[in-house]
Design an enzyme around this catalytic site. Structure first.
Site, PDB file in Angstrom:
ATOM      1  N   LYS A   1      -8.055  -5.107  12.699  1.00  0.00           N
ATOM      2  CA  LYS A   1      -6.875  -4.439  13.247  1.00  0.00           C
ATOM      3  C   LYS A   1      -6.490  -5.015  14.611  1.00  0.00           C
ATOM      4  CE  LYS A   1      -5.955  -1.766   9.805  1.00  0.00           C
ATOM      5  NZ  LYS A   1      -4.714  -1.983   9.052  1.00  0.00           N
TER       6      LYS A   1
ATOM      7  N   ALA B   1     -12.074  -5.449  14.217  1.00  0.00           N
ATOM      8  CA  ALA B   1     -11.668  -6.849  14.437  1.00  0.00           C
ATOM      9  C   ALA B   1     -10.422  -7.163  13.618  1.00  0.00           C
ATOM     10  CB  ALA B   1     -12.813  -7.788  14.054  1.00  0.00           C
TER      11      ALA B   1
ATOM     12  N   TYR C   1     -13.612  -3.794  10.604  1.00  0.00           N
ATOM     13  CA  TYR C   1     -12.297  -3.131  10.551  1.00  0.00           C
ATOM     14  C   TYR C   1     -11.605  -3.233  11.913  1.00  0.00           C
ATOM     15  CZ  TYR C   1      -8.792   0.597   9.983  1.00  0.00           C
ATOM     16  OH  TYR C   1      -7.616   1.314   9.929  1.00  0.00           O
TER      17      TYR C   1
ATOM     18  N   SER D   1       1.493   3.265  -2.497  1.00  0.00           N
ATOM     19  CA  SER D   1       1.195   4.277  -3.523  1.00  0.00           C
ATOM     20  C   SER D   1       0.663   5.582  -2.949  1.00  0.00           C
ATOM     21  CB  SER D   1       0.175   3.706  -4.526  1.00  0.00           C
ATOM     22  OG  SER D   1      -0.944   3.185  -3.848  1.00  0.00           O
ATOM     23  N   ARG D   2       0.060   5.509  -1.756  1.00  0.00           N
ATOM     24  CA  ARG D   2      -0.613   6.701  -1.221  1.00  0.00           C
ATOM     25  C   ARG D   2      -0.430   6.752   0.295  1.00  0.00           C
ATOM     26  NH1 ARG D   2      -6.203   6.180  -1.596  1.00  0.00           N
ATOM     27  NH2 ARG D   2      -6.133   3.977  -2.116  1.00  0.00           N
TER      28      ARG D   2
ATOM     29  N   SER E   1      -4.265  -0.039  14.161  1.00  0.00           N
ATOM     30  CA  SER E   1      -5.063   1.189  14.329  1.00  0.00           C
ATOM     31  C   SER E   1      -5.569   1.264  15.767  1.00  0.00           C
ATOM     32  CB  SER E   1      -6.262   1.132  13.382  1.00  0.00           C
ATOM     33  OG  SER E   1      -7.199   2.134  13.691  1.00  0.00           O
TER      34      SER E   1
ATOM     35  N   ASN F   1       1.282  -2.532   5.342  1.00  0.00           N
ATOM     36  CA  ASN F   1       0.545  -1.282   5.524  1.00  0.00           C
ATOM     37  C   ASN F   1      -0.786  -1.229   4.761  1.00  0.00           C
ATOM     38  OD1 ASN F   1       0.297   1.822   5.838  1.00  0.00           O
ATOM     39  ND2 ASN F   1       0.453   1.525   3.613  1.00  0.00           N
TER      40      ASN F   1
ATOM     41  N   GLY G   1       0.838  -1.206   0.000  1.00  0.00           N
ATOM     42  CA  GLY G   1       0.000   0.000   0.000  1.00  0.00           C
ATOM     43  C   GLY G   1       0.864   1.244   0.000  1.00  0.00           C
TER      44      GLY G   1
HETATM   45  N1  LIG Z   1      -5.900   7.064   7.667  1.00  0.00           N
HETATM   46  C1  LIG Z   1      -6.168   6.771   8.930  1.00  0.00           C
HETATM   47  O1  LIG Z   1      -6.828   7.538   9.644  1.00  0.00           O
HETATM   48  C2  LIG Z   1      -5.641   5.469   9.522  1.00  0.00           C
HETATM   49  C3  LIG Z   1      -5.741   5.315  10.908  1.00  0.00           C
HETATM   50  C4  LIG Z   1      -5.271   4.140  11.486  1.00  0.00           C
HETATM   51  C5  LIG Z   1      -4.727   3.154  10.692  1.00  0.00           C
HETATM   52  N2  LIG Z   1      -4.659   3.326   9.345  1.00  0.00           N
HETATM   53  C6  LIG Z   1      -4.087   2.211   8.560  1.00  0.00           C
HETATM   54  O2  LIG Z   1      -2.947   2.670   7.860  1.00  0.00           O
HETATM   55  C7  LIG Z   1      -2.787   1.921   6.655  1.00  0.00           C
HETATM   56  C8  LIG Z   1      -2.629   2.892   5.491  1.00  0.00           C
HETATM   57  O3  LIG Z   1      -3.763   3.732   5.466  1.00  0.00           O
HETATM   58  P1  LIG Z   1      -3.864   5.072   4.599  1.00  0.00           P
HETATM   59  O4  LIG Z   1      -4.683   6.010   5.394  1.00  0.00           O
HETATM   60  O5  LIG Z   1      -2.529   5.467   4.110  1.00  0.00           O
HETATM   61  O6  LIG Z   1      -4.792   4.529   3.397  1.00  0.00           O
HETATM   62  P2  LIG Z   1      -4.989   4.985   1.888  1.00  0.00           P
HETATM   63  O7  LIG Z   1      -4.438   6.327   1.650  1.00  0.00           O
HETATM   64  O8  LIG Z   1      -6.412   4.685   1.591  1.00  0.00           O
HETATM   65  O9  LIG Z   1      -4.066   3.923   1.106  1.00  0.00           O
HETATM   66  C9  LIG Z   1      -4.388   2.562   1.153  1.00  0.00           C
HETATM   67  C10 LIG Z   1      -3.330   1.756   0.433  1.00  0.00           C
HETATM   68  O10 LIG Z   1      -3.744   0.365   0.447  1.00  0.00           O
HETATM   69  C11 LIG Z   1      -3.766  -0.152  -0.868  1.00  0.00           C
HETATM   70  N3  LIG Z   1      -4.865  -1.097  -1.033  1.00  0.00           N
HETATM   71  C12 LIG Z   1      -6.189  -0.863  -0.856  1.00  0.00           C
HETATM   72  N4  LIG Z   1      -6.901  -1.973  -1.151  1.00  0.00           N
HETATM   73  C13 LIG Z   1      -6.008  -2.916  -1.531  1.00  0.00           C
HETATM   74  C14 LIG Z   1      -6.135  -4.264  -1.988  1.00  0.00           C
HETATM   75  N5  LIG Z   1      -7.309  -4.867  -2.174  1.00  0.00           N
HETATM   76  N6  LIG Z   1      -5.004  -4.942  -2.284  1.00  0.00           N
HETATM   77  C15 LIG Z   1      -3.785  -4.352  -2.151  1.00  0.00           C
HETATM   78  N7  LIG Z   1      -3.608  -3.083  -1.739  1.00  0.00           N
HETATM   79  C16 LIG Z   1      -4.711  -2.374  -1.434  1.00  0.00           C
HETATM   80  C17 LIG Z   1      -3.965   1.066  -1.772  1.00  0.00           C
HETATM   81  O11 LIG Z   1      -3.448   0.793  -3.075  1.00  0.00           O
HETATM   82  P3  LIG Z   1      -3.943   1.648  -4.368  1.00  0.00           P
HETATM   83  O12 LIG Z   1      -4.073   3.052  -3.934  1.00  0.00           O
HETATM   84  O13 LIG Z   1      -2.857   1.481  -5.379  1.00  0.00           O
HETATM   85  O14 LIG Z   1      -5.223   1.048  -4.796  1.00  0.00           O
HETATM   86  C18 LIG Z   1      -3.190   2.154  -1.035  1.00  0.00           C
HETATM   87  O15 LIG Z   1      -1.834   2.123  -1.394  1.00  0.00           O
HETATM   88  C19 LIG Z   1      -4.025   1.015   6.542  1.00  0.00           C
HETATM   89  O16 LIG Z   1      -3.711  -0.267   6.997  1.00  0.00           O
HETATM   90  C20 LIG Z   1      -5.016   1.688   7.485  1.00  0.00           C
HETATM   91  O17 LIG Z   1      -5.963   0.785   7.985  1.00  0.00           O
HETATM   92  C21 LIG Z   1      -5.085   4.466   8.736  1.00  0.00           C
END
Ligand SMILES: NC(=O)c1ccc[n+]([C@@H]2O[C@H](COP(=O)([O-])OP(=O)(O)OC[C@H]3O[C@@H](n4cnc5c(N)ncnc54)[C@H](OP(=O)(O)O)[C@@H]3O)[C@@H](O)[C@H]2O)c1
Length: 253
Positions: free
Chosen positions: A161, A159, A157, A15-16, A144, A92, A13
């Site tokens: 995490k 569960a 979600y 890319s973003r 998380s 991630n 993950g």
């Molecule tokens: N943002 C928050 O508030 C927050 C809080 C706590 C924990 N987290 C955790 O932190 C991590 C990163 O979150 P983020 O906020 O950076 O998320 P994000 O910006 O939505 O990025 C999600 C990443 O996961 C990849 N992804 C999504 N579905 C996928 C699939 N089916 N197969 C393979 N890759 C997949 C996406 O790839 P593409 O973009 O290329 O599709 C993207 O690179 C996650 O595990 C999330 O649960 C986030």
């Protein structure tokens, strides 16, 4: 101070959001980075260009959908054929799907478990022989606060995490001394995942921030630092740890 020269790191993950910020920081610390992505090829390509500008290493990108176990296998076949070993796996990639119990959607539940739980399990399974070839192997999982205190309307979600927190502890006990396994548990982070909740209504954001002791939502870079730290030699005696990165909103590891 953190010197990761010679390390090969896979960020799922990447890319973003948090994964992209961690990839940049790994590159700045001297590591070679493989940016995994699913759909956002353009962003992954642009990020790899950025990584080359940061450091002239063999940075790569590779797509795979965690819904498809065979694609995960291909990802690690690629790592094996291109690098021959792996020093750090950052689990991630994740999805956050609304799923109130009164309208429980089994497809959303299954997708959440496949991406957020089975994904890291299969990644680690395939990464193991490659990590065992490293002298400084580590895994950093991304959980998380939702997995610590529960999150209404997002129980699958939560569960998923929570499972990653337990798996981190089990893997640390099972895979030491060769491989350290740690986890970061972010609170609210301003990324695409949370943008609708955080950016649409300033009053909602204000309410969220007022409940955080540090009074702000994290930026992706705030989480990248702890991820890179846990992967680095500075954390060489740390394994099985759940590191909160939440501005104090959940005060337990
Ligand atoms: N943002 C928050 O508030 C927050 C809080 C706590 C924990 N987290 C955790 O932190 C991590 C990163 O979150 P983020 O906020 O950076 O998320 P994000 O910006 O939505 O990025 C999600 C990443 O996961 C990849 N992804 C999504 N579905 C996928 C699939 N089916 N197969 C393979 N890759 C997949 C996406 O790839 P593409 O973009 O290329 O599709 C993207 O690179 C996650 O595990 C999330 O649960 C986030």
């Amino acid at each position: 101070m953190i010197d990761l020269n010679g390390m090969h790191v896979l960020v799922t993950g990447g890319s973003r959001g948090i994964g992209a910020a961690a990839s940049r920081l790994f590159a700045r610390a001297g590591a070679t980075v493989l940016v995994h992505y699913r759909d956002h090829e353009e962003q992954a390509t642009a990020l790899v260009e950025e990584l080359f500008a940061i450091s002239a290493r063999d940075h790569r990108r590779f797509p795979c959908d965690f819904m498809e176990p065979s694609e995960i296998e291909e990802l690690f076949q690629y790592v094996s054929s291109e690098w021959g070993r792996l020093d750090c796996l950052v689990n991630n990639a994740g999805i956050w799907l609304h799923n109130p119990m009164s309208q429980f959607d089994e497809d959303r539940y299954i997708a959440t478990m496949r991406v957020n739980v089975r994904g890291p399990f299969l990644c680690l399974r395939h990464a193991l022989p490659l990590l065992r070839l490293s002298k400084q192997a580590s895994v950093v999982n991304v959980s998380s606060t939702s997995g610590q205190r529960g999150e209404p309307f997002y129980s699958p979600y939560s569960a998923s995490k929570g499972a990653i927190i337990s798996a981190t502890k089990a893997w640390a006990a099972e895979l030491g001394p060769e491989i350290r396994v740690n986890c970061v548990a972010p609170g609210w982070v301003d990324t695409d995942m949370s943008s609708a909740a955080l950016r649409d209504d300033p009053a909602v954001r204000e309410e969220i921030e007022s409940a955080i002791p540090l009074r702000r939502v994290a930026r992706a870079e705030d989480v990248a630092g702890p991820i890179v730290f846990l992967a680095s030699p500075l954390a060489r005696h740390i394994t099985g740890e759940i590191l909160n990165v939440n501005g104090g909103s959940v005060l337990c590891g």
